[in-house]
Design a protein around this motif. Sequence first.
Motif, mmCIF file in Angstrom:
data_model
loop_
_atom_site.group_PDB
_atom_site.id
_atom_site.type_symbol
_atom_site.label_atom_id
_atom_site.label_comp_id
_atom_site.label_asym_id
_atom_site.label_seq_id
_atom_site.Cartn_x
_atom_site.Cartn_y
_atom_site.Cartn_z
ATOM 1 N N LYS A 411 0.806 -1.116 -0.072
ATOM 2 C CA LYS A 411 0.034 0.004 -0.007
ATOM 3 C C LYS A 411 0.905 1.222 -0.025
ATOM 4 N N VAL A 415 0.999 4.182 -2.847
ATOM 5 C CA VAL A 415 0.746 5.483 -2.665
ATOM 6 C C VAL A 415 1.860 6.503 -2.747
ATOM 7 N N GLU A 418 1.695 6.933 -6.647
ATOM 8 C CA GLU A 418 0.672 7.848 -6.969
ATOM 9 C C GLU A 418 0.546 9.267 -6.585
ATOM 10 N N THR A 419 1.549 9.579 -5.626
ATOM 11 C CA THR A 419 1.633 10.895 -5.079
ATOM 12 C C THR A 419 2.635 11.833 -5.680
ATOM 13 N N TYR A 430 -5.640 13.431 -0.955
ATOM 14 C CA TYR A 430 -5.274 12.130 -1.384
ATOM 15 C C TYR A 430 -4.935 11.116 -0.151
ATOM 16 N N LEU A 431 -4.029 11.881 0.247
ATOM 17 C CA LEU A 431 -3.555 11.064 1.729
ATOM 18 C C LEU A 431 -4.449 10.797 2.612
ATOM 19 N N GLU A 433 -7.634 10.548 1.966
ATOM 20 C CA GLU A 433 -8.557 9.583 1.676
ATOM 21 C C GLU A 433 -7.979 8.078 1.997
ATOM 22 N N GLN A 434 -6.584 7.927 1.704
ATOM 23 C CA GLN A 434 -5.673 6.553 1.790
ATOM 24 C C GLN A 434 -5.643 6.197 3.112
ATOM 25 N N ASN A 435 -5.866 7.212 4.094
ATOM 26 C CA ASN A 435 -5.861 6.824 5.508
ATOM 27 C C ASN A 435 -7.173 6.138 5.913
ATOM 28 N N GLU A 437 -9.044 4.467 3.909
ATOM 29 C CA GLU A 437 -8.756 3.135 3.256
ATOM 30 C C GLU A 437 -7.851 2.128 4.246
#
Length: 471
Positions: A411, A415, A418-419, A430-431, A433-435, A437
């Motif tokens: 993961k 990430v 993607e960043t 974005y980060l 949102e990833q947290n 997930e």
Amino acid sequence: MQNKDACTSIMVGKRASLDGTVFIARNEDRVKAIEPKRFLVKSAVKDRHETYVSPYNKVTVTLPESGMRYTSTPSLDQTAGPNEEDGINEANVAASFTESVYANDRVLAYDPYVKNGLAEDSLCTLVLPYIHSAREGVEYTGKLIEKFGSAEGNGMQFADADNIWYMEVVTGHQWVAVRIPDDCYAVTPNQVAIEDINFTDPDNYMWADGIQKFVEEHQLNPDHDRWNFRHIFGTSTQKDRHYNTPRTWFAQRYLSPKASQGQMPEDSEMPFIRKAEFKIANEDIQYVLKSHFNETPYDPMGDAPERKTYRAISLSRTAQSHILQVRDLNKYKTSIHWIELGVPAFNPYVPFFANADDTDESYRNVPEKMDLKSAFWLNEALAEVVESHYQEFIEKDEDYQKELNEWARRKIAQVDKETLNLEGQALIDYLTEQNHEVATHYNKRTTELFYELLTEGCELSRMSFKMDPNL
């Protein structure tokens, strides 16, 4: 005042780590078996005109008008102060407050603790939002200690992408700090740990103004030819040899298998800083913080007569454990705040991207009583089930932790990719949102294992009875 924490801290320099990043880490252990913790992002502030008053001991500090955003793990119960403990701020500086340490009666006779001075409950709140480097963390804290005094003995870790500083405040006003060399690691277990201070090397050592004069004036140095902070200010007691030094012994036994040969659990002169014999991974730090004298006669989960001799690193009363991984923002877009809730031996470390502006509801909202929608309570429940049938459940539990560590590495790599082209608020969104997930995945997997083991446990009751099939 007496500290209520009993933690274990680990620091790993960037050349000592497997991926070249800096790590500071700690188990936050408490007196009670249950102390609910939250994981929050505290927003940046501007044009503020406020005074901070500690609910714990009433230390009163005028707050700066501006402060940076930062992550933190405060206690749910705020009556004893916020106890935010640890975090990473938007300047990419990490800090962990505190490793409780204890001074001897000689030094406290001349510089006693200040009843309403700075204490663990307030330090993260009063320092982390205002520092821009690890060194500045020591300087800023030192100025606060000079002005307000210290209510207790505390060790503090500060890290940026290049440096780690460890600071020990041991009396009302006396303190020193040392920079951990890049190719080294350090472990400390509730004892004054810092050793020789080189007062001609301010690049690698810092100290309270007047500390040399204080020691000389009161004839406090027991050594003839050195200025060893541990010898002057620390303790070496039976409690240390059963409660503290065995933790250093076990950690160094794992991280320095060659250099630590011949060391015994009750040795009082184990070095604080060691050169790494291999590149230390996040998983190695986890292993130490999760450990309970594994594969030795001192393991409380074993059946050897010595199993209760020493206090282990992982405890049932660990409120939370954290690994703060500080990464170079020229290469990566965020550092990582790893959080473990529950008992470290049985629960996973969850990676959260620090450059975010919110946390998941399951970490933010923690009820006072057991509720499996809360990450804190879910992990506590899993730990209790695993420990209740340790021999039957530990293999599945360790497989689950390994599986999640593998998932976390994938993961994080995804990430990071993607960043690469994200900046500003788009990156933060974005980060964040990833947290969410990450939290969802870990909560789902933990819930599945919890119910699986709970169901299996029904077959393990001592109230069972085998019937003769012929009856």
